[in-house]
Each structure stands twice: as structure tokens, then as C-alpha cells.
Motif scaffolding. Sequence first.
Motif, PDB file in Angstrom:
ATOM      1  N   PRO A   5       1.097  -1.388  -0.130  1.00 12.23           N
ATOM      2  CA  PRO A   5       0.026  -0.427   0.240  1.00 12.23           C
ATOM      3  C   PRO A   5       0.895   0.735   0.264  1.00 12.23           C
ATOM      4  CG  PRO A   5       0.259  -1.460   1.679  1.00 12.23           C
ATOM      5  CD  PRO A   5       1.352  -2.182   1.273  1.00 12.23           C
ATOM      6  N   ILE A   6       0.917   1.917  -0.734  1.00 12.02           N
ATOM      7  CA  ILE A   6       1.132   3.426  -1.108  1.00 12.02           C
ATOM      8  C   ILE A   6       0.794   4.262  -1.242  1.00 12.02           C
ATOM      9  CG2 ILE A   6       2.773   4.656  -2.842  1.00 12.02           C
ATOM     10  CD1 ILE A   6       4.284   2.568  -3.588  1.00 12.02           C
ATOM     11  N   PRO A   7       0.525   5.367   0.082  1.00 12.95           N
ATOM     12  CA  PRO A   7      -0.283   6.576   0.464  1.00 12.95           C
ATOM     13  C   PRO A   7      -0.070   7.451  -1.083  1.00 12.95           C
ATOM     14  CG  PRO A   7       1.664   6.160   2.010  1.00 12.95           C
ATOM     15  CD  PRO A   7       1.617   5.304   1.586  1.00 12.95           C
ATOM     16  N   PHE A   8      -1.081   8.308  -1.774  1.00 20.34           N
ATOM     17  CA  PHE A   8      -0.784   8.875  -2.783  1.00 20.34           C
ATOM     18  C   PHE A   8      -1.812  10.702  -2.698  1.00 20.34           C
ATOM     19  CE2 PHE A   8      -4.468   6.563  -3.836  1.00 20.34           C
ATOM     20  CZ  PHE A   8      -5.682   7.798  -4.581  1.00 20.34           C
ATOM     21  N   ILE A   9      -0.694  11.654  -3.040  1.00 18.09           N
ATOM     22  CA  ILE A   9      -2.447  12.316  -3.301  1.00 18.09           C
ATOM     23  C   ILE A   9      -2.462  12.601  -4.461  1.00 18.09           C
ATOM     24  CG2 ILE A   9      -3.108  14.920  -2.701  1.00 18.09           C
ATOM     25  CD1 ILE A   9       0.195  12.889  -0.827  1.00 18.09           C
ATOM     26  N   LYS A  10      -3.645  13.169  -5.218  1.00 15.17           N
ATOM     27  CA  LYS A  10      -4.336  12.904  -6.137  1.00 15.17           C
ATOM     28  C   LYS A  10      -4.474  14.635  -6.450  1.00 15.17           C
ATOM     29  CE  LYS A  10      -4.988  12.825 -11.059  1.00 15.17           C
ATOM     30  NZ  LYS A  10      -6.235  11.751 -11.500  1.00 15.17           N
ATOM     31  N   MET A  11      -3.264  15.351  -7.466  1.00 10.64           N
ATOM     32  CA  MET A  11      -3.440  16.632  -7.482  1.00 10.64           C
ATOM     33  C   MET A  11      -3.772  17.001  -8.763  1.00 10.64           C
ATOM     34  SD  MET A  11      -1.672  18.761  -4.471  1.00 10.64           S
ATOM     35  CE  MET A  11       0.285  17.233  -4.996  1.00 10.64           C
ATOM     36  N   HIS A  12      -4.278  18.247  -9.350  1.00  7.16           N
ATOM     37  CA  HIS A  12      -3.775  18.431 -11.008  1.00  7.16           C
ATOM     38  C   HIS A  12      -3.749  20.450 -10.981  1.00  7.16           C
ATOM     39  CE1 HIS A  12      -7.827  20.645 -12.177  1.00  7.16           C
ATOM     40  NE2 HIS A  12      -7.944  20.003 -11.261  1.00  7.16           N
ATOM     41  N   GLY A  13      -3.367  20.229 -12.412  1.00  5.20           N
ATOM     42  CA  GLY A  13      -2.413  21.927 -12.344  1.00  5.20           C
ATOM     43  C   GLY A  13      -4.173  21.983 -13.984  1.00  5.20           C
ATOM     44  N   ILE A  14      -4.788  22.994 -13.636  1.00  7.79           N
ATOM     45  CA  ILE A  14      -5.869  22.917 -14.840  1.00  7.79           C
ATOM     46  C   ILE A  14      -5.781  21.779 -15.773  1.00  7.79           C
ATOM     47  CG2 ILE A  14      -6.446  26.076 -15.248  1.00  7.79           C
ATOM     48  CD1 ILE A  14      -4.239  25.733 -17.352  1.00  7.79           C
ATOM     49  N   GLY A  15      -6.106  20.927 -14.754  1.00  5.12           N
ATOM     50  CA  GLY A  15      -6.471  19.438 -15.971  1.00  5.12           C
ATOM     51  C   GLY A  15      -4.918  18.325 -16.438  1.00  5.12           C
ATOM     52  N   ASN A  16      -4.253  19.222 -15.929  1.00  8.05           N
ATOM     53  CA  ASN A  16      -2.521  18.313 -16.599  1.00  8.05           C
ATOM     54  C   ASN A  16      -1.970  17.940 -14.698  1.00  8.05           C
ATOM     55  OD1 ASN A  16       0.902  19.196 -16.963  1.00  8.05           O
ATOM     56  ND2 ASN A  16       0.136  17.449 -17.144  1.00  8.05           N
ATOM     57  N   ASP A  17      -2.871  16.562 -14.142  1.00  8.45           N
ATOM     58  CA  ASP A  17      -2.730  15.708 -13.792  1.00  8.45           C
ATOM     59  C   ASP A  17      -1.992  14.352 -12.929  1.00  8.45           C
ATOM     60  OD1 ASP A  17      -3.780  14.232 -15.886  1.00  8.45           O
ATOM     61  OD2 ASP A  17      -4.649  13.022 -14.298  1.00  8.45           O
ATOM     62  N   TYR A  18      -0.968  14.481 -11.977  1.00  5.08           N
ATOM     63  CA  TYR A  18      -0.388  13.529 -11.683  1.00  5.08           C
ATOM     64  C   TYR A  18      -0.951  12.662  -9.904  1.00  5.08           C
ATOM     65  CZ  TYR A  18       3.052  15.913 -15.132  1.00  5.08           C
ATOM     66  OH  TYR A  18       3.279  16.096 -16.079  1.00  5.08           O
ATOM     67  N   VAL A  19       0.166  11.852  -9.671  1.00  3.63           N
ATOM     68  CA  VAL A  19       0.036  11.227  -8.947  1.00  3.63           C
ATOM     69  C   VAL A  19       0.827  12.146  -7.970  1.00  3.63           C
ATOM     70  CG1 VAL A  19      -0.178   9.120  -7.697  1.00  3.63           C
ATOM     71  CG2 VAL A  19      -1.784   9.921  -9.588  1.00  3.63           C
ATOM     72  N   TYR A  20       1.044  12.230  -6.788  1.00  2.54           N
ATOM     73  CA  TYR A  20       1.699  12.867  -5.510  1.00  2.54           C
ATOM     74  C   TYR A  20       2.091  11.206  -4.549  1.00  2.54           C
ATOM     75  CZ  TYR A  20       1.527  16.909  -8.522  1.00  2.54           C
ATOM     76  OH  TYR A  20       1.360  18.069  -9.646  1.00  2.54           O
ATOM     77  N   ILE A  21       3.194  11.415  -3.616  1.00  2.00           N
ATOM     78  CA  ILE A  21       3.517  10.682  -3.326  1.00  2.00           C
ATOM     79  C   ILE A  21       4.470  11.971  -2.144  1.00  2.00           C
ATOM     80  CG2 ILE A  21       5.073   8.728  -2.232  1.00  2.00           C
ATOM     81  CD1 ILE A  21       4.280   7.491  -5.048  1.00  2.00           C
ATOM     82  N   ASN A  22       4.199  12.110  -1.107  1.00  2.00           N
ATOM     83  CA  ASN A  22       5.234  12.789   0.340  1.00  2.00           C
ATOM     84  C   ASN A  22       5.623  11.072   0.541  1.00  2.00           C
ATOM     85  OD1 ASN A  22       6.105  14.211   2.033  1.00  2.00           O
ATOM     86  ND2 ASN A  22       4.373  14.531   3.154  1.00  2.00           N
ATOM     87  N   THR A  23       7.146  11.427   0.550  1.00  3.55           N
ATOM     88  CA  THR A  23       8.221  10.901   0.465  1.00  3.55           C
ATOM     89  C   THR A  23       8.856  11.713   1.723  1.00  3.55           C
ATOM     90  OG1 THR A  23      10.248  12.155  -0.400  1.00  3.55           O
ATOM     91  CG2 THR A  23       8.706  10.476  -1.581  1.00  3.55           C
ATOM     92  N   PHE A  24       8.113  12.287   2.307  1.00  2.00           N
ATOM     93  CA  PHE A  24       8.415  13.029   4.240  1.00  2.00           C
ATOM     94  C   PHE A  24       8.594  12.057   5.194  1.00  2.00           C
ATOM     95  CE2 PHE A  24       9.285  16.894   2.109  1.00  2.00           C
ATOM     96  CZ  PHE A  24      10.136  17.565   2.603  1.00  2.00           C
ATOM     97  N   ASP A  25       6.822  11.272   4.640  1.00  2.00           N
ATOM     98  CA  ASP A  25       6.247  10.575   5.960  1.00  2.00           C
ATOM     99  C   ASP A  25       5.586   9.137   4.669  1.00  2.00           C
ATOM    100  OD1 ASP A  25       5.370  12.665   6.937  1.00  2.00           O
ATOM    101  OD2 ASP A  25       3.135  12.895   5.790  1.00  2.00           O
ATOM    102  N   PHE A  26       6.873   8.776   3.029  1.00  2.00           N
ATOM    103  CA  PHE A  26       6.417   7.100   2.964  1.00  2.00           C
ATOM    104  C   PHE A  26       7.614   7.382   2.128  1.00  2.00           C
ATOM    105  CE2 PHE A  26       5.720   4.106  -0.251  1.00  2.00           C
ATOM    106  CZ  PHE A  26       5.181   2.846   0.339  1.00  2.00           C
TER     107      PHE A  26
END
Length: 298
Positions: A5-26
Motif C-alpha cells: 500500500p502506497i499513500p498517494f495524493i491526486k492533484m491537478h493544475g488546470i487539468g494536467n493531473d499527476y499522482v503525488y507521493i509525500n516522501t517526507f512520510d513514506f
Amino acid sequence: MTSQPIPFIKMHGIGNDYVYINTFDFSVNKIDLPDLAQKISHRHYGIGGDGLVLICPSIKVEIKMRMFNSDGSEAEMCGNAVRCVAGYAFENNLVSQRKFNIETLAGIIGIEMFENTMVRVDMGCPILESINIPVHIDSETVVDHPISTSHFKGRFTAVSMGNPHAVYVVTDVNSLNLELIGPALETHAYFPNRINSEFIEIISPEEINLRVWERGAGETWACGTGAAAAITAGNLLGLLDKKVLIHLKGGDLILETTESLDRVWKTGPYSMVSTGFFYYNSSDLPSQNTQKGEQITC
């Protein structure tokens, strides 16, 4: 094989969407990142996105960003992704000031957070020397140069914003079949490292429509470095002003440059979409990337 299990954040900048991982915590240090990028970005089998972005500690400045396209290849920078990284870092107290810096493979990016979700990004200095973009054309700079493929004939101006771009002026961006045009231009012999392609339709010197074909990702709804390349190329051609409203498929960006074209700033929003866990199994889908098995640390 047990899925991780990998914790993720989904965000986009005006539709340019990426899956993000916070490596401070993981920690991702033992994960095959090119393989993970392909799987987590898959529109049907994964979370879906234009790629994977790591939000990392930096030994140089406050934050470091690393990004991988949806085909697993690593890219230098993305102006929309860096806005999302900035917004996440500010909202989650990874930085303490509204002005801070983000380290990328393209260099150090200056950030200014506004009261709402708008972020101003110092995109840096455009690189115009063909050898440094790089472009295989025997000319110091490449401005309005002809190019031809089986599905497209046009003229391009080459700019690097830490990653390589070719900008084309067209009469109607919506008439272009980028699924046919994009791959051939991306891999044209002029471009040894492949190329991001921007197609601009000029409404006025202060306003343009823009479509983008990103190397390793295909058509994306927005591209910050592509928008920066577009205002630079438009000024080199004498077609645009120093402040331009740019309409992309996903929304609008404001780009500004100097009289000498030695700096570009971009202002636009970021949006949080979701958080959760992606259950990663390296055998779930066949990897398309020759870097499979590589372990990369932030």
C-alpha cells in the motif's frame, strides 16, 4: 505476491493531473519508480494521471520535486506539477513562508503563494542555444524553422525551459489531430532527447490558445513549461506581448516575461482531488520501460 500500500495524493493544475507521493512520510527508496509510474498513472488499472511526482526533502532548498511521465521516463520539470507541489507543501506545513524554493532537475524554482489557490512560479531563464536544448540543426538558435512529417508541415521555434520544447504557430489548434501529429514530431531526428510540442493559435498579442503534446505522456490538458516556451517563442517571432493570457484545454494561465526575454513567470491555480492508497504489485502490469528494476532515491 503481496501488494504494497502506497499513500498517494491526486492533484491537478488546470487539468494536467499527476499522482503525488509525500516522501517526507513514506520512503520510496526500495521501489522501482519507473515501473510504479507506469502502473499508478494507468487510466484503467491505476489511479490515472499524466505521471508520478515525488515530494521530497532537499539538501539545497525547502522542497525537492522529482517527476516521471506515464511511460516511466523521468522528466526535468513541469510547471503545473510544481504549482501542485507548492500548494501541498504550503497547506501541509512542509514550508513556513509564502515565498520559498523547489529543487527540480531543471534547477531551483522560486514560488510565491497567494491567498487563494493561485501560485506564481519563477520559471527561470529560457535557453535558446540549439546545442543546449538540444536540437540537431546547424544554427546557434532555431527560430521559425521548417519541419515536415507524414501528417504535418509547419515551422517551429525551439526553446528549453529546463526541458526541450518546439513551438508551432497554427491557424486553428482544434483542427489538429495530435494523436497522429504528436508522436512523429516528438521523435523527429532534429530532437535527440525527444521534444515537447506546443501549438499556438494567436487571438491577439495578449491572448492565445495552446495545445500541448508532452514527450512520454501524449496530449495533456496543460503544460506550464510549454506555456513559458510559447510566450518566449511568440516574442522571438514578434507576435506576442510581454504578458499573455493562455487558454489551454484544462484552463487558463497568465505568463509574463521581460523585455530581454531573460525570465518567465507563470501564475495559475492548483487543485486537490483525492488521497488514498495505491496497492502496488510490480507484476500487476507489464512494464514498458527498459529501466525496470532500477531503484532510485529522492
